[in-house]
Design a protein around this motif. Structure first.
Motif, mmCIF file in Angstrom:
data_model
loop_
_atom_site.group_PDB
_atom_site.id
_atom_site.type_symbol
_atom_site.label_atom_id
_atom_site.label_comp_id
_atom_site.label_asym_id
_atom_site.label_seq_id
_atom_site.Cartn_x
_atom_site.Cartn_y
_atom_site.Cartn_z
ATOM 1 N N HIS A 148 3.712 -34.515 -4.149
ATOM 2 C CA HIS A 148 3.364 -35.082 -5.457
ATOM 3 C C HIS A 148 2.433 -34.154 -6.226
ATOM 4 O O HIS A 148 2.470 -34.107 -7.453
ATOM 5 N N TRP A 149 1.573 -33.444 -5.497
ATOM 6 C CA TRP A 149 0.549 -32.628 -6.161
ATOM 7 C C TRP A 149 0.892 -31.149 -6.195
ATOM 8 O O TRP A 149 0.201 -30.369 -6.808
ATOM 9 N N GLY A 150 1.946 -30.735 -5.493
ATOM 10 C CA GLY A 150 2.303 -29.319 -5.491
ATOM 11 C C GLY A 150 3.101 -28.916 -4.284
ATOM 12 O O GLY A 150 4.228 -29.341 -4.108
ATOM 13 N N MET A 151 2.494 -28.095 -3.405
ATOM 14 C CA MET A 151 3.208 -27.594 -2.229
ATOM 15 C C MET A 151 2.327 -27.622 -0.996
ATOM 16 O O MET A 151 1.129 -27.361 -1.045
ATOM 17 N N SER A 152 2.986 -27.910 0.129
ATOM 18 C CA SER A 152 2.342 -27.901 1.431
ATOM 19 C C SER A 152 3.350 -27.325 2.425
ATOM 20 O O SER A 152 4.261 -26.599 2.044
ATOM 21 N N GLY A 153 3.173 -27.640 3.691
ATOM 22 C CA GLY A 153 4.068 -27.120 4.717
ATOM 23 C C GLY A 153 3.460 -25.910 5.420
ATOM 24 O O GLY A 153 2.492 -25.312 4.940
ATOM 25 N N PRO A 154 3.998 -25.539 6.572
ATOM 26 C CA PRO A 154 3.427 -24.456 7.391
ATOM 27 C C PRO A 154 3.211 -23.136 6.663
ATOM 28 O O PRO A 154 2.179 -22.485 6.862
ATOM 29 N N ALA A 155 4.146 -22.716 5.813
ATOM 30 C CA ALA A 155 3.973 -21.429 5.122
ATOM 31 C C ALA A 155 2.770 -21.470 4.189
ATOM 32 O O ALA A 155 1.973 -20.518 4.129
ATOM 33 N N ILE A 156 2.603 -22.567 3.466
ATOM 34 C CA ILE A 156 1.475 -22.721 2.539
ATOM 35 C C ILE A 156 0.160 -22.801 3.311
ATOM 36 O O ILE A 156 -0.843 -22.166 2.948
ATOM 37 N N LEU A 157 0.148 -23.572 4.386
ATOM 38 C CA LEU A 157 -1.077 -23.745 5.161
ATOM 39 C C LEU A 157 -1.517 -22.439 5.821
ATOM 40 O O LEU A 157 -2.706 -22.149 5.911
#
Length: 426
Positions: free
Chosen positions: A248-257
């Motif tokens: 909802h707010w943008g991007m997450s997930g293992p690559a982003i973290l």
């Protein structure tokens, strides 16, 4: 008076206490916890399942997951690594399982299993738990010709021969350690998601796909408000590949973290305002995708571009990228120009987004910063400045990417500190 006082009732504190008690049953050990509950971070880890460790059993490979502490942890991991953690829990009837991405969880899928194990062991070994005991002062005092520690909580003042600080990211404890002469590296967030407002990801929260993400170094003078053709953004300063989750707010997930962990310092300096470039098809580059799209143009000439989904992407993401390329919903492959296909190829392989801020990753807040690593003896996790003061966990300037690595730092530090204490006890 206690023989050992552990400040912090979390993962590192309990792990250390259990090993100290097992190594020397004559020692009087207590854990001081500021809250009404212990092991609260263990409880929320891994969505309530507790990501205990990671199935990487080679110390040389394991250290590659630590943006800060990589060099210092190599020796400790040769002493106590992921396999030793697995053995510790299995010896206490807590079996672990390995998931496809290498993360390890209790077979029960409940963090309460880990908490119950620690509480049961603490009770069995006679370890004293002192809750609601926020520490307000740590100092050394002389008793006769012996120097001991005096630790004051909001309830009471305790005396102890040795102190182990395992409080995680606690600014008040860092301030006390600084008063004792330790250097505290400024704390900054290390594990966070990216806030992005962009029509290309609007309304498709929950979509996840494998991609390559790069943080871009801007070559533009901030006073220039018009994008000039000659003033292109420069090379990537950080790149990670893996699953990307649209939220909802943008991007997450293992690559982003992973980017957030490795780039903690530089992204903080940018005040979390920067640009990223995503290749949604990381096995391909722009020209090869153009060639492929030209082939699709010949084979699927009568179909519309929007509905064909020519590449392996979630349909909602494909639809948004096609629209962002300026391709109308009813345009067929036969009628689409090479220029529009080039724009589509750019969206697929060099898709740029502006990041404006960050959000905490679930309930798991990881901080870069803490006790300066040069002031710690990593053979014992004892302070180089103050005898009989030990550290374990995130109170020191060590942090890791997501996947069970931060807990492994806690287990390893707790174990080695425990043996440093045992070997220096009568």
């Amino acid at each position: 008076m206690f023989d050992v006082l552990i400040i912090g009732g979390g993962a590192a504190g309990f792990y250390a206490a259990i090993h100290i008690a097992e190594g020397n049953r004559n020692l009087n050990i207590a854990i001081l916890e500021r809250g009404k509950e212990v092991l609260t971070k263990v409880k929320v880890s891994g969505g309530g399942r507790c990501n205990v460790t990671h199935a990487e059993f080679d110390p040389g490979e394991l250290v590659k997951n630590y943006p800060r502490g990589k060099k210092e942890l190599l020796g400790p991991f040769h002493t106590h690594c992921s396999g030793d953690t697995v053995q510790f829990f299995e010896e206490r009837d807590v079996a672990l399982k390995i998931e496809d991405d290498g993360r390890m969880f209790p077979i029960s899928n409940s963090s309460q299993t880990i908490i119950d194990c620690f509480l049961s062991e603490a009770d069995r070994l006679g370890i004293t738990l002192l809750k609601h005991s926020s520490v307000t002062d740590i100092r050394t005092i002389k008793v006769g010709n012996q120097s001991i520690w005096e630790v004051t909580s909001i309830k009471k003042t305790y005396q102890t021969k040795k102190v182990l600080v395992a409080t995680g990211s606690n600014p008040k404890i860092w301030a006390l350690l600084q008063n004792l002469g330790h250097t505290i590296d400024a704390p900054i967030p290390s594990l966070f998601t990216f806030n992005i407002k962009d029509n290309r990801i609007k309304g498709i929260q929950g979509v996840s796909t494998h991609a390559r993400v790069s943080v871009l170094k801007s070559n533009l003078n901030p006073k220039i408000t018009v994008q000039l053709a000659s003033a292109r953004k420069g090379d990537a300063i950080l790149t990670e590949e893996g699953p990307v989750l649209i939220t909802h707010w943008g991007m997450s997930g293992p690559a982003i973290l992973r980017l957030s962990a490795w780039g903690a310092q530089v992204l903080n300096e940018k005040n979390y305002k920067f640009s990223i470039r995503i290749n949604w098809l990381p096995d391909y580059h722009e020209e090869s995708v153009i060639d492929f799209l030209m082939e699709i143009k010949e084979v699927e000439s009568k179909k519309t571009v929007l509905r064909t989904k020519a590449v392996d992407l979630p349909r909602r993401l494909w639809t948004n990228l096609v629209s962002a390329s300026g391709i109308e919903p009813d345009l067929t492959w036969a009628d689409v120009s090479k220029e529009l296909l080039r724009k589509l190829a750019l969206q697929l392989t060099k898709c740029e987004f502006k990041v404006d801020g960050k959000s905490t990753f679930k309930e798991e807040f990881v901080t870069a910063g803490g006790v300066n690593l040069k002031e710690i003896n990593f053979k014992t996790f004892e302070s180089k400045l103050l005898p009989n003061l030990f550290f374990a966990g995130e109170v020191i300037n060590v942090d890791a990417i997501t996947g069970g690595f931060n807990f492994q730092n806690a287990w390893t530090g707790g174990y080695i500190a425990a043996h440093g204490i045992i070997n220096n006890s009568p």
